[in-house]
Design a protein around this motif. Structure first.
Motif, PDB file in Angstrom:
ATOM      1  N   HIS A   7       0.836  -1.204   0.000  1.00 49.73           N
ATOM      2  CA  HIS A   7       0.000   0.000   0.000  1.00 49.73           C
ATOM      3  C   HIS A   7       0.874   1.259   0.000  1.00 49.73           C
ATOM      4  O   HIS A   7       0.665   2.187  -0.796  1.00 49.73           O
ATOM      5  N   LEU A   8       1.865   1.278   0.872  1.00 42.12           N
ATOM      6  CA  LEU A   8       2.764   2.435   0.937  1.00 42.12           C
ATOM      7  C   LEU A   8       3.556   2.612  -0.359  1.00 42.12           C
ATOM      8  O   LEU A   8       3.729   3.737  -0.843  1.00 42.12           O
ATOM      9  N   LEU A   9       4.032   1.506  -0.922  1.00 42.08           N
ATOM     10  CA  LEU A   9       4.752   1.590  -2.188  1.00 42.08           C
ATOM     11  C   LEU A   9       3.834   2.133  -3.284  1.00 42.08           C
ATOM     12  O   LEU A   9       4.268   2.920  -4.136  1.00 42.08           O
ATOM     13  N   GLY A  10       2.584   1.728  -3.263  1.00 39.02           N
ATOM     14  CA  GLY A  10       1.622   2.268  -4.219  1.00 39.02           C
ATOM     15  C   GLY A  10       1.486   3.777  -4.086  1.00 39.02           C
ATOM     16  O   GLY A  10       1.461   4.505  -5.086  1.00 39.02           O
ATOM     17  N   ASN A  11       1.413   4.257  -2.856  1.00 35.81           N
ATOM     18  CA  ASN A  11       1.312   5.704  -2.628  1.00 35.81           C
ATOM     19  C   ASN A  11       2.553   6.440  -3.128  1.00 35.81           C
ATOM     20  O   ASN A  11       2.463   7.524  -3.713  1.00 35.81           O
ATOM     21  N   VAL A  12       3.717   5.861  -2.877  1.00 37.80           N
ATOM     22  CA  VAL A  12       4.966   6.495  -3.312  1.00 37.80           C
ATOM     23  C   VAL A  12       5.015   6.590  -4.834  1.00 37.80           C
ATOM     24  O   VAL A  12       5.303   7.652  -5.400  1.00 37.80           O
ATOM     25  N   TYR A  13       4.718   5.472  -5.507  1.00 34.12           N
ATOM     26  CA  TYR A  13       4.727   5.489  -6.975  1.00 34.12           C
ATOM     27  C   TYR A  13       3.669   6.452  -7.521  1.00 34.12           C
ATOM     28  O   TYR A  13       3.901   7.131  -8.532  1.00 34.12           O
ATOM     29  N   ARG A  14       2.517   6.496  -6.880  1.00 35.48           N
ATOM     30  CA  ARG A  14       1.476   7.447  -7.306  1.00 35.48           C
ATOM     31  C   ARG A  14       1.982   8.878  -7.212  1.00 35.48           C
ATOM     32  O   ARG A  14       1.794   9.683  -8.131  1.00 35.48           O
ATOM     33  N   ASP A  15       2.642   9.204  -6.104  1.00 31.32           N
ATOM     34  CA  ASP A  15       3.126  10.573  -5.919  1.00 31.32           C
ATOM     35  C   ASP A  15       4.307  10.888  -6.834  1.00 31.32           C
ATOM     36  O   ASP A  15       4.558  12.050  -7.154  1.00 31.32           O
ATOM     37  N   PHE A  16       5.039   9.862  -7.256  1.00 30.52           N
ATOM     38  CA  PHE A  16       6.061  10.059  -8.289  1.00 30.52           C
ATOM     39  C   PHE A  16       5.422  10.345  -9.644  1.00 30.52           C
ATOM     40  O   PHE A  16       6.060  10.926 -10.521  1.00 30.52           O
ATOM     41  N   GLY A  17       4.170   9.897  -9.815  1.00 30.39           N
ATOM     42  CA  GLY A  17       3.495  10.022 -11.100  1.00 30.39           C
ATOM     43  C   GLY A  17       3.528   8.757 -11.914  1.00 30.39           C
ATOM     44  O   GLY A  17       3.068   8.730 -13.058  1.00 30.39           O
ATOM     45  N   ASN A  18       4.039   7.657 -11.339  1.00 31.23           N
ATOM     46  CA  ASN A  18       4.112   6.365 -12.022  1.00 31.23           C
ATOM     47  C   ASN A  18       2.863   5.565 -11.652  1.00 31.23           C
ATOM     48  O   ASN A  18       2.882   4.710 -10.760  1.00 31.23           O
ATOM     49  N   GLU A  22      13.343  18.064  -3.643  1.00 32.39           N
ATOM     50  CA  GLU A  22      13.824  17.523  -2.364  1.00 32.39           C
ATOM     51  C   GLU A  22      12.924  16.400  -1.880  1.00 32.39           C
ATOM     52  O   GLU A  22      13.386  15.402  -1.314  1.00 32.39           O
ATOM     53  N   SER A  23      11.624  16.552  -2.125  1.00 34.97           N
ATOM     54  CA  SER A  23      10.669  15.556  -1.664  1.00 34.97           C
ATOM     55  C   SER A  23      10.681  14.296  -2.513  1.00 34.97           C
ATOM     56  O   SER A  23      10.774  13.184  -1.992  1.00 34.97           O
ATOM     57  N   ALA A  24      10.585  14.462  -3.837  1.00 38.70           N
ATOM     58  CA  ALA A  24      10.330  13.308  -4.697  1.00 38.70           C
ATOM     59  C   ALA A  24      11.356  13.100  -5.798  1.00 38.70           C
ATOM     60  O   ALA A  24      11.206  12.180  -6.600  1.00 38.70           O
ATOM     61  N   GLY A  25      12.380  13.940  -5.859  1.00 34.38           N
ATOM     62  CA  GLY A  25      13.373  13.802  -6.918  1.00 34.38           C
ATOM     63  C   GLY A  25      13.031  14.683  -8.115  1.00 34.38           C
ATOM     64  O   GLY A  25      11.880  15.078  -8.317  1.00 34.38           O
ATOM     65  N   GLY A  26      14.034  14.971  -8.926  1.00 34.25           N
ATOM     66  CA  GLY A  26      13.855  15.904 -10.032  1.00 34.25           C
ATOM     67  C   GLY A  26      13.011  15.398 -11.171  1.00 34.25           C
ATOM     68  O   GLY A  26      12.585  16.185 -12.025  1.00 34.25           O
ATOM     69  N   SER A  27      12.737  14.084 -11.207  1.00 32.55           N
ATOM     70  CA  SER A  27      11.944  13.517 -12.297  1.00 32.55           C
ATOM     71  C   SER A  27      10.516  13.200 -11.873  1.00 32.55           C
ATOM     72  O   SER A  27       9.777  12.531 -12.613  1.00 32.55           O
ATOM     73  N   ALA A  28      10.102  13.676 -10.710  1.00 36.04           N
ATOM     74  CA  ALA A  28       8.746  13.417 -10.225  1.00 36.04           C
ATOM     75  C   ALA A  28       7.747  14.314 -10.939  1.00 36.04           C
ATOM     76  O   ALA A  28       8.056  15.444 -11.328  1.00 36.04           O
ATOM     77  N   LEU A  29       6.541  13.830 -11.082  1.00 36.13           N
ATOM     78  CA  LEU A  29       5.510  14.565 -11.805  1.00 36.13           C
ATOM     79  C   LEU A  29       5.199  15.914 -11.165  1.00 36.13           C
ATOM     80  O   LEU A  29       4.872  16.883 -11.860  1.00 36.13           O
ATOM     81  N   SER A  30       5.306  15.986  -9.847  1.00 37.95           N
ATOM     82  CA  SER A  30       4.974  17.230  -9.148  1.00 37.95           C
ATOM     83  C   SER A  30       5.855  18.398  -9.586  1.00 37.95           C
ATOM     84  O   SER A  30       5.452  19.560  -9.505  1.00 37.95           O
ATOM     85  N   THR A  31       7.066  18.110 -10.081  1.00 42.22           N
ATOM     86  CA  THR A  31       7.976  19.183 -10.478  1.00 42.22           C
ATOM     87  C   THR A  31       7.575  19.814 -11.807  1.00 42.22           C
ATOM     88  O   THR A  31       8.138  20.846 -12.199  1.00 42.22           O
ATOM     89  N   VAL A  32       6.614  19.215 -12.505  1.00 44.43           N
ATOM     90  CA  VAL A  32       6.173  19.759 -13.797  1.00 44.43           C
ATOM     91  C   VAL A  32       5.411  21.072 -13.611  1.00 44.43           C
ATOM     92  O   VAL A  32       5.516  21.984 -14.448  1.00 44.43           O
ATOM     93  N   ILE A  33       4.651  21.195 -12.534  1.00 45.76           N
ATOM     94  CA  ILE A  33       3.797  22.376 -12.347  1.00 45.76           C
ATOM     95  C   ILE A  33       4.617  23.667 -12.318  1.00 45.76           C
ATOM     96  O   ILE A  33       4.295  24.623 -13.040  1.00 45.76           O
ATOM     97  N   PRO A  34       5.686  23.769 -11.507  1.00 44.41           N
ATOM     98  CA  PRO A  34       6.482  25.002 -11.566  1.00 44.41           C
ATOM     99  C   PRO A  34       7.168  25.203 -12.915  1.00 44.41           C
ATOM    100  O   PRO A  34       7.389  26.354 -13.329  1.00 44.41           O
ATOM    101  N   LEU A  35       7.492  24.118 -13.634  1.00 44.66           N
ATOM    102  CA  LEU A  35       8.050  24.271 -14.974  1.00 44.66           C
ATOM    103  C   LEU A  35       7.036  24.925 -15.911  1.00 44.66           C
ATOM    104  O   LEU A  35       7.394  25.766 -16.752  1.00 44.66           O
ATOM    105  N   LEU A  36       5.769  24.558 -15.778  1.00 37.77           N
ATOM    106  CA  LEU A  36       4.716  25.183 -16.588  1.00 37.77           C
ATOM    107  C   LEU A  36       4.581  26.667 -16.258  1.00 37.77           C
ATOM    108  O   LEU A  36       4.372  27.499 -17.150  1.00 37.77           O
ATOM    109  N   THR A  37       4.700  26.984 -14.975  1.00 39.56           N
ATOM    110  CA  THR A  37       4.645  28.398 -14.579  1.00 39.56           C
ATOM    111  C   THR A  37       5.804  29.172 -15.195  1.00 39.56           C
ATOM    112  O   THR A  37       5.612  30.271 -15.745  1.00 39.56           O
ATOM    113  N   LEU A  38       7.005  28.618 -15.118  1.00 42.17           N
ATOM    114  CA  LEU A  38       8.172  29.281 -15.711  1.00 42.17           C
ATOM    115  C   LEU A  38       7.988  29.456 -17.216  1.00 42.17           C
ATOM    116  O   LEU A  38       8.373  30.492 -17.786  1.00 42.17           O
ATOM    117  N   ALA A  39       7.387  28.449 -17.879  1.00 35.63           N
ATOM    118  CA  ALA A  39       7.150  28.551 -19.324  1.00 35.63           C
ATOM    119  C   ALA A  39       6.136  29.650 -19.640  1.00 35.63           C
ATOM    120  O   ALA A  39       6.321  30.409 -20.605  1.00 35.63           O
TER     121      ALA A  39
END
Length: 525
Positions: A193-204, A394-411
């Motif tokens: 269950h926890l691994l599922g949550n981690v992968y979900r938050d990574f975006g996988n 820092e939370s999820a690594g540079g390739s996590a899906l959550s990091t896309v949102i600030p990239l969209l803002t910068l774009a």
């Protein structure tokens, strides 16, 4: 003492033999607590039994499911009682037995976890591991599992995954050595269950759903309805993030039904704080379909529950996340002033809490960047988006899906300044992350693709713009559940073919207006 416990109501009475009970309960620290605090302390002292019995029951056969789930729920309830931690800290001073010290350290850690004091939890769990050299595999496994859960709740996803992967390796090795499963189905379900949550938050999401399925198999074997209800809530969030709102709501309804049946069957006293994850995700499904009012109403209910259950007057860091969601809904509603106030309250909550969460902090800066962008304060928007990406990385690594949102803002900021090359660089980076995680046929994928199409169009690269719009139309149609997936590609091709014909005839603006209208949902913030 045994007579007193036997007098407890059936649903909360541990089924222990006299010898087993004595080894767990009739210890110096338990008697000390009972003598010092009086009859009201029986439930608190009894928590030591429940903590140990909960762990032991994870390795039991399925017909012990009621005792195990009762033990777990009651232990969590005791953790939320005022003075719980102090009582066990006093008890810790009276014993020299290594096994008892380990149990008390774990009990204190559980209490600290309920308060959101993540650093103290980790410290106590490390001490629990070190204090008892004779601890069994199962004892250490349960400590390490709680350690991984704490890392996850603290927003340290990469470290949590490392800890969970280590548990998987230990499980596999122990199974090979013993020729059977070394831990019971309930503990293994918690790992999955926890691994599922981690992968979900990574975006996988594919990996997340695979691990949720494995957790469900073990929870079903164990007959743990409460665990199944919690699993469905987290699975609902995985579907929601993929834009499958109908599926997400069906999962939430299933979670509510399963949990209600489980609590009734086992006569469990479940605190209202258990509703928080369900309410948060339900609120976000309202926001996803543009119903900001219902979203806010649900989130304010959630916030009231969290504020009512704060321990020792200190807010739990998880309360800040609800305030972030409220800010996001207010900004979608168009009330930037109220959104900023909610973000300031979230930041204050993090400052006053016993721990911080880099993921939540990253989300705070991300929404603040959007507000600054809306006000035309490009410099502040860039600084805040960079900060957001730093904390989310820092939370999820540079390739996590959550990091896309600030990239969209910068774009968007770069495009507002007619810096289309800069915008494209951010978007290409964002596209690579989306492709490696959830795929382009997704809400985030559509947002990236529509922005890439606009950047290519503004640069005069019309073939590239049409290609980006093709994928964006596919993503949009995929999330419209009335469109069968088998024909999504053909429909998208027809849109783009028509637009290309219009471009060839000199009607560029109508062609791209048509495509923008088709993907219009993804053009806004």
């Amino acid at each position: 003492s045994l007579a007193q416990v036997n007098a407890l109501p059936g649903p909360v009475r541990p089924r222990l033999g006299t010898e087993q009970f004595a080894s767990l309960f009739l210890t110096s620290q338990t008697l000390y607590i009972m003598k010092t605090l009086g009859t009201a302390a029986l439930a608190v002292a009894g928590s030591m039994v429940f903590f140990e019995w909960s762990r032991q029951s994870t390795t039991s056969v399925p017909n012990e499911k009621t005792t195990s789930r009762q033990a777990s729920v009651i232990a969590d309830l005791q953790c939320s009682r005022p003075g719980f931690i102090a009582q066990f800290e006093r008890a810790l001073l009276t014993t020299h037995d290594a096994s008892q010290k380990r149990q008390l350290k774990v009990a204190i850690a559980r209490g600290e976890l309920g308060r959101g004091a993540y650093n103290e939890v980790l410290q106590n769990l490390r001490a629990a591991r070190e204090v008892d050299a004779e601890a069994s595999f199962e004892d250490l496994f349960s400590i390490d599992l709680l350690y991984a859960e704490t890392l996850y709740k603290a927003g340290h996803l990469v470290e949590a995954k490392d800890a969970l992967d280590a548990l998987v390796e230990k499980q596999v090795q122990a199974s090979q050595d013993a020729g059977q499963e070394a831990e019971g189905p309930l503990a293994w379900a918690q790992v999955c269950h926890l691994l599922g949550n981690v992968y979900r938050d990574f975006g996988n999401f594919d990996s997340a759903l695979q691990h949720y399925g494995e957790a469900e198999r073990h929870l079903t074997l164990f007959g743990d309805e409460i665990g199944l209800g919690s699993l469905e809530v987290d699975r609902a969030e995985a579907f929601r993030r993929q834009g499958q709102i109908r599926e997400a709501r069906e999962r939430l309804e299933k979670a509510e039904m399963i949990t209600r049946a489980g609590t009734s069957m086992h006569q469990l006293p479940v605190p209202d704080s258990a509703q928080v994850p369900y309410l948060q995700i339900l609120a976000l499904t309202h926001l996803d379909v543009g119903d900001e009012e219902r979203c806010l109403s649900t989130l304010y209910k959630c916030l009231q529950i969290q504020q009512r259950n704060q321990c020792d007057g200190r807010p739990n860091p998880e309360t800040a996340l609800t305030l972030v969601y409220i800010a996001d809904a207010l900004l979608w509603k168009g009330d930037a002033v109220a959104a900023l106030e909610s973000l300031e309250a979230a930041a204050a909550t993090m400052n006053n809490a016993l721990a911080s969460n880099p993921d939540t902090i990253g989300q705070i800066w991300s929404i603040r960047a959007d507000i600054a962008e809306g006000e035309g304060d490009w410099e502040s928007a860039i600084d805040m988006a960079v900060l957001a990406r730093k904390h989310l990385t820092e939370s999820a690594g540079g390739s996590a899906l959550s990091t896309v949102i600030p990239l969209l803002t910068l774009a968007r900021v770069a495009s507002s300044q007619d810096n289309w090359d800069g915008a494209e660089a951010h978007l290409v980076h964002a596209r690579a992350i989306v492709e490696s995680t959830m795929g382009l046929r997704s809400p985030t994928g559509a947002a990236v693709l529509s922005s890439l199409a606009e950047a290519a169009e503004r640069q005069g690269n019309l073939p590239a713009a049409l290609e980006h719009y093709k994928y964006c139309v596919e993503a949009t149609l995929t999330m419209q559940q009335s469109v069968p997936d088998a024909i999504v590609g053909a429909v998208a091709d027809s849109y783009v073919t028509k637009a290309a014909e219009m471009v060839d005839s000199g009607s560029e603006k109508p062609a791209f207006d048509m495509l923008r209208q088709t993907c219009g949902k993804w053009q806004s913030r």
